[in-house]
Design an enzyme around this catalytic site. Structure first.
Site, PDB file in Angstrom:
ATOM      1  N   GLY A  71       0.819  -1.214   0.000  1.00  0.00           N
ATOM      2  CA  GLY A  71       0.000   0.000   0.000  1.00  0.00           C
ATOM      3  C   GLY A  71       0.852   1.262   0.000  1.00  0.00           C
ATOM      4  CB  THR A  72       4.047   2.040   1.693  1.00  0.00           C
ATOM      5  OG1 THR A  72       3.545   1.748   3.004  1.00  0.00           O
ATOM      6  CG2 THR A  72       5.045   3.167   1.757  1.00  0.00           C
ATOM      7  CG  ASN A 151      -4.285   3.479   9.710  1.00  0.00           C
ATOM      8  OD1 ASN A 151      -4.603   4.557   9.206  1.00  0.00           O
ATOM      9  ND2 ASN A 151      -3.153   3.320  10.359  1.00  0.00           N
ATOM     10  CD  GLN A 179      -6.570  -0.895   8.001  1.00  0.00           C
ATOM     11  OE1 GLN A 179      -7.296  -1.841   8.307  1.00  0.00           O
ATOM     12  NE2 GLN A 179      -5.287  -0.875   8.306  1.00  0.00           N
ATOM     13  CB  SER A 199      -1.887  -3.414   1.344  1.00  0.00           C
ATOM     14  OG  SER A 199      -0.806  -4.129   1.859  1.00  0.00           O
ATOM     15  CG  HIS A 201      -0.023  -6.860   4.858  1.00  0.00           C
ATOM     16  ND1 HIS A 201      -0.120  -6.476   6.177  1.00  0.00           N
ATOM     17  CD2 HIS A 201       0.394  -5.775   4.183  1.00  0.00           C
ATOM     18  CE1 HIS A 201       0.241  -5.196   6.281  1.00  0.00           C
ATOM     19  NE2 HIS A 201       0.553  -4.748   5.078  1.00  0.00           N
ATOM     20  CB  CYS A 326       4.605   2.072  10.993  1.00  0.00           C
ATOM     21  SG  CYS A 326       3.148   2.060  10.008  1.00  0.00           S
TER      22      CYS A 326
HETATM   23  N1  PLP Z   1      -2.685   2.828   4.348  1.00  0.00           N
HETATM   24  C1  PLP Z   1      -3.324   2.380   5.426  1.00  0.00           C
HETATM   25  C2  PLP Z   1      -4.643   2.960   5.786  1.00  0.00           C
HETATM   26  C3  PLP Z   1      -2.767   1.371   6.220  1.00  0.00           C
HETATM   27  O1  PLP Z   1      -3.403   0.932   7.293  1.00  0.00           O
HETATM   28  C4  PLP Z   1      -1.505   0.857   5.846  1.00  0.00           C
HETATM   29  C5  PLP Z   1      -0.840  -0.165   6.668  1.00  0.00           C
HETATM   30  O2  PLP Z   1      -0.964  -0.190   7.870  1.00  0.00           O
HETATM   31  C6  PLP Z   1      -0.890   1.352   4.691  1.00  0.00           C
HETATM   32  C7  PLP Z   1      -1.508   2.338   3.969  1.00  0.00           C
HETATM   33  C8  PLP Z   1       0.416   0.824   4.229  1.00  0.00           C
HETATM   34  O3  PLP Z   1       0.247  -0.415   3.624  1.00  0.00           O
HETATM   35  P1  PLP Z   1       1.492  -1.439   3.485  1.00  0.00           P
HETATM   36  O4  PLP Z   1       1.691  -2.019   4.853  1.00  0.00           O
HETATM   37  O5  PLP Z   1       1.014  -2.449   2.511  1.00  0.00           O
HETATM   38  O6  PLP Z   1       2.624  -0.655   3.014  1.00  0.00           O
END
Ligand code: PLP
Length: 374
Positions: A71-72, A151, A179, A199, A201, A326
């Site tokens: 997602g990042t 999230n 999410q 994403s 996972h 994180c």
């Molecule tokens: N965006 C949201 C709302 C998330 O909750 C997260 C992960 O916690 C991300 C982006 C980032 O996703 P990824 O862990 O796949 O990089």
């Protein structure tokens, strides 16, 4: 002792059927999807079938799905390319976005000197829709970047409302749906958003796999250059096992959606009820109508008690977090809660519980008893 996992917004367990499919691809289908001979073509077919299957889940066309690593990456790419390649001069967003969106916006602002406006967040954790509408009346090439489900708190954005506003004012609409993909229905034919990010996972697929939806009319340029993979939009040898695993996880998530949503909603409601019964003064951060798998609670505990809380829960085998994964080790207050809680409430301990289909009432009871003993 079994682990009681109440942190499904951080990541989820992988469906056994997904593991099975991935192992099969890893052990049997090692061809490079760019190779033109038979085993290469077979790997390519696996990827294209996964793309079709994912597109079908959100009613998109397969050509509108590009695979990423997470997602990042998806959020970084869309924000960067919208400014660099689509002539965006202003981004409207909020300070309660995930850091991968927030920091991408701040970075691009520094590099390109674009205007950034952060919408006000109401005490119930929602965005100010009227403020958004007013800003959109100004005639500027704009990207609206607002997450679907927060999230940390579970606040839900009204996607249809924002998509309509953006369409009316010719702004582009990017939404971080990390999410919510797999947990609620999407129909991009109906909801006219421009970009969405997912994403694997977070919906019982593998880590290291994600996808973005890019509406056909928006032509982004790649962030990672090199080979012609993903139609030149994202270079690098594809990972067929990851992509196949992600597609399988999404298919299963949507097959099971009704039953899982019902179960998780009931568990969340039960947990809320038990917390209210056992902890006088407990509050729930957000607007009370947050997403069905998240409960962000404000506990009436002293700071001394709070400091030991996560540690003690962990010792008793309970996995929960203070905010996003994180940052959960950080002692700083959450950047999300800081946007709408009073200073006094911000000093009190908050916990994020996020439920999944494997959780049970007995686990909730154990969690409540353990929290009482902290
Ligand atoms: N965006 C949201 C709302 C998330 O909750 C997260 C992960 O916690 C991300 C982006 C980032 O996703 P990824 O862990 O796949 O990089």
């Amino acid at each position: 002792m079994n682990q009681i996992y109440l942190d499904n917004a951080a990541t989820t367990s992988v469906f056994p059927e997904v593991v099975e499919e991935m192992v099969k691809v890893l052990s049997e289908d090692f061809g490079n999807p760019s190779s033109t001979y038979s085993i290469g073509r077979h790997s390519k077919a696996l990827i294209e079938n996964a793309r079709k299957s994912i597109a079908k889940c959100i009613n998109a066309q397969a050509s509108e799905i590009i695979f990423t690593s997470c997602g990042t990456e998806g959020n970084n790419w869309i924000i960067r390319s919208a400014v660099r390649d689509l002539g965006i001069k202003r981004i409207i967003s909020t300070k309660i976005e995930h850091h991968c969106t927030l920091y991408s916006i701040l970075q691009i602002q520094k590099e390109y000197g674009i205007e950034v406006v952060f919408l006000d967040i109401k005490p119930n954790s929602e965005v100010d829709y009227q403020q958004l509408e007013k800003l959109l009346e100004e005639d500027k090439p704009t990207l609206v970047s607002l997450m679907h489900v927060n999230n940390e708190v579970g606040t839900i954005l009204d996607l249809d409302r924002v998509a309509e506003m953006c369409e009316k004012h010719q702004a582009l609409f990017h939404t971080d749906t990390v999410q919510s993909v797999g947990k609620v229905e999407f129909d991009v034919e109906k909801t006219k958003l421009d970009f969405m990010v997912a994403s694997a996972h977070k919906f019982h697929g593998p880590k290291g796999a994600g996808f973005v939806y890019i509406r056909k009319k928006n032509i982004l340029k790649p962030m990672i250059v090199g080979g012609e993979q993903e139609k030149g939009m994202r270079a690098g040898t594809e990972a067929p096992h990851q992509v196949v695993g992600m597609a399988k996880a999404l298919e299963l998530s949507y097959e099971r959606l009704d039953q899982d949503r019902k179960k998780i909603t009931e568990l969340r409601d039960y947990c809320k009820e038990q917390l209210e019964k056992n902890f006088e003064g407990v509050k729930f951060n957000g607007n009370g109508t947050t997403f069905y798998n998240v409960l962000n609670i404000l506990l009436p505990f002293s700071p001394e008690k709070a400091a030991m809380m996560l540690f003690q829960l962990d010792i008793k085998g309970i996995a929960v977090s203070r905010g996003s994964a994180c940052q959960s080790g950080s002692q700083k207050p959450s950047h999300v809660l800081a946007e709408f809680l009073s200073d006094e409430d911000l000093k009190k301990p908050s916990l994020r519980l996020s439920f999944g289909h494997t959780n049970t009432k007995e686990e909730i009871d154990y969690f409540i008893e353990t929290l009482k003993s902290v």
